[in-house]
Design an enzyme around this catalytic site. Sequence first.
Site, PDB file in Angstrom:
ATOM      1  N   GLY A 238       2.629   1.895  10.926  1.00 47.24           N
ATOM      2  CA  GLY A 238       3.566   3.013  10.793  1.00 47.24           C
ATOM      3  C   GLY A 238       4.274   3.370  12.092  1.00 47.24           C
ATOM      4  O   GLY A 238       4.921   4.400  12.187  1.00 47.24           O
TER       5      GLY A 238
ATOM      6  N   GLY B 273       2.994  -1.171   4.300  1.00 47.57           N
ATOM      7  CA  GLY B 273       2.979   0.253   3.986  1.00 47.57           C
ATOM      8  C   GLY B 273       4.394   0.752   3.755  1.00 47.57           C
ATOM      9  O   GLY B 273       4.945   0.653   2.660  1.00 47.57           O
ATOM     10  N   GLY B 274       5.015   1.272   4.824  1.00 43.96           N
ATOM     11  CA  GLY B 274       6.342   1.888   4.720  1.00 43.96           C
ATOM     12  C   GLY B 274       7.348   1.072   3.935  1.00 43.96           C
ATOM     13  O   GLY B 274       8.004   1.598   3.012  1.00 43.96           O
TER      14      GLY B 274
ATOM     15  N   ASN C  88       0.868  -1.177   0.000  1.00 41.45           N
ATOM     16  CA  ASN C  88       0.000   0.000   0.000  1.00 41.45           C
ATOM     17  C   ASN C  88       0.903   1.225   0.000  1.00 41.45           C
ATOM     18  O   ASN C  88       1.569   1.505   0.991  1.00 41.45           O
ATOM     19  CB  ASN C  88      -0.886  -0.044   1.261  1.00 41.45           C
ATOM     20  CG  ASN C  88      -1.691   1.223   1.454  1.00 41.45           C
ATOM     21  OD1 ASN C  88      -1.787   2.053   0.542  1.00 41.45           O
ATOM     22  ND2 ASN C  88      -2.266   1.380   2.640  1.00 41.45           N
ATOM     23  N   TRP C  89       0.911   1.926  -1.122  1.00 36.74           N
ATOM     24  CA  TRP C  89       1.839   3.062  -1.254  1.00 36.74           C
ATOM     25  C   TRP C  89       1.296   4.332  -0.616  1.00 36.74           C
ATOM     26  O   TRP C  89       1.972   5.368  -0.605  1.00 36.74           O
ATOM     27  CB  TRP C  89       2.176   3.297  -2.729  1.00 36.74           C
ATOM     28  CG  TRP C  89       2.910   2.147  -3.375  1.00 36.74           C
ATOM     29  CD1 TRP C  89       3.309   0.981  -2.750  1.00 36.74           C
ATOM     30  CD2 TRP C  89       3.344   2.037  -4.735  1.00 36.74           C
ATOM     31  NE1 TRP C  89       3.961   0.168  -3.651  1.00 36.74           N
ATOM     32  CE2 TRP C  89       3.996   0.789  -4.874  1.00 36.74           C
ATOM     33  CE3 TRP C  89       3.240   2.871  -5.850  1.00 36.74           C
ATOM     34  CZ2 TRP C  89       4.542   0.364  -6.080  1.00 36.74           C
ATOM     35  CZ3 TRP C  89       3.784   2.448  -7.066  1.00 36.74           C
ATOM     36  CH2 TRP C  89       4.428   1.206  -7.164  1.00 36.74           C
TER      37      TRP C  89
ATOM     38  N   SER D  46       3.594  -2.458  10.280  1.00 30.29           N
ATOM     39  CA  SER D  46       5.044  -2.526  10.444  1.00 30.29           C
ATOM     40  C   SER D  46       5.657  -3.862  10.020  1.00 30.29           C
ATOM     41  O   SER D  46       6.597  -4.348  10.647  1.00 30.29           O
ATOM     42  CB  SER D  46       5.434  -2.185  11.893  1.00 30.29           C
ATOM     43  OG  SER D  46       5.028  -0.849  12.200  1.00 30.29           O
TER      44      SER D  46
HETATM   45  P1  PGA Z   1       2.983   0.080   7.733  1.00 32.16           P
HETATM   46  O1  PGA Z   1       1.516   0.295   7.114  1.00 32.16           O
HETATM   47  O2  PGA Z   1       3.541  -1.174   7.087  1.00 32.16           O
HETATM   48  O3  PGA Z   1       3.748   1.313   7.349  1.00 32.16           O
HETATM   49  O4  PGA Z   1       2.818  -0.076   9.196  1.00 32.16           O
HETATM   50  C1  PGA Z   1       0.655  -0.777   6.911  1.00 32.16           C
HETATM   51  C2  PGA Z   1      -0.645  -0.306   6.345  1.00 32.16           C
HETATM   52  O5  PGA Z   1      -1.097   0.803   6.700  1.00 32.16           O
HETATM   53  O6  PGA Z   1      -1.287  -0.998   5.535  1.00 32.16           O
END
Ligand code: PGA
Length: 251
Positions: free
Chosen positions: A174, A235-236, A10-11, A214
Amino acid sequence: MSRRTLIAGNWKMHTTGAEAQKLAGDILSSCKNIHDRDVLLAPPFTALAAASEKLGDSPVILAGQNVCWEEQGAFTGEISPLMLKDQGATAAIVGHSERRQIFGESDEMINNRLVGGLKHGLMIVLCIGETLSEREGGQTFTVLEKQVREGLARVSAEDMARVVIAYEPVWAIGTGKTATTEQAQEAHGFIRKLIEELYEKGVAEQLRILYGGSVKPANVDDLMSQPDIDGALVGGAALDGESFGRIINYQ
Ligand code: PGA
């Protein structure tokens, strides 16, 4: 029953068209020799076409980060399933915690999005997850049950074949704080049991449940070793071709 793993990136609100092409290209090279798992990328709407062009006819799934329930009309700021498909997407994420928390989306609205997307043939990733105060207040399973029941209202057993659930504890998104493998497995097991109650065993067994929050190269192998974790929503670490490549190639 073995389920095909899905690793999703997920960008969020990152990447211009040119950056999306570069990242999609890097990721494509990382999954060239992988045939036993699926990869999904969700760039921002404005970079879908650029990413789609780069992905060409590769099996990588392209997804919108949200979808409206209507085909067109007076819905400023929204994107319809037809528009997503026009940009090359075949899937959409709904109910991400940032949509719920920052933009106030309700379970009912998320259900409308999900049903609208399914109606147009999209695959849907439904995100659910508890906040820190809900977990600390012992509300985790009540919250997950409500989000699953209401999010999947009006969805037939047959359509569940195109639904993926992503369990993302809000406190782990995040923040660098990952749920322990035990916490994640416990939640995933609960969700699968609930799906069995709402539908039937076969539906529960074929449902892919992703973990998100994360996920990074250092913790993906442990998470993926759990019986009810069928993939990851990242995400990140999905914004870096090398990290995401490592996650796709988990052991
Ligand atoms: P993250 O985000 O990997 O940066 O924690 C995950 C997400 O929001 O899908």
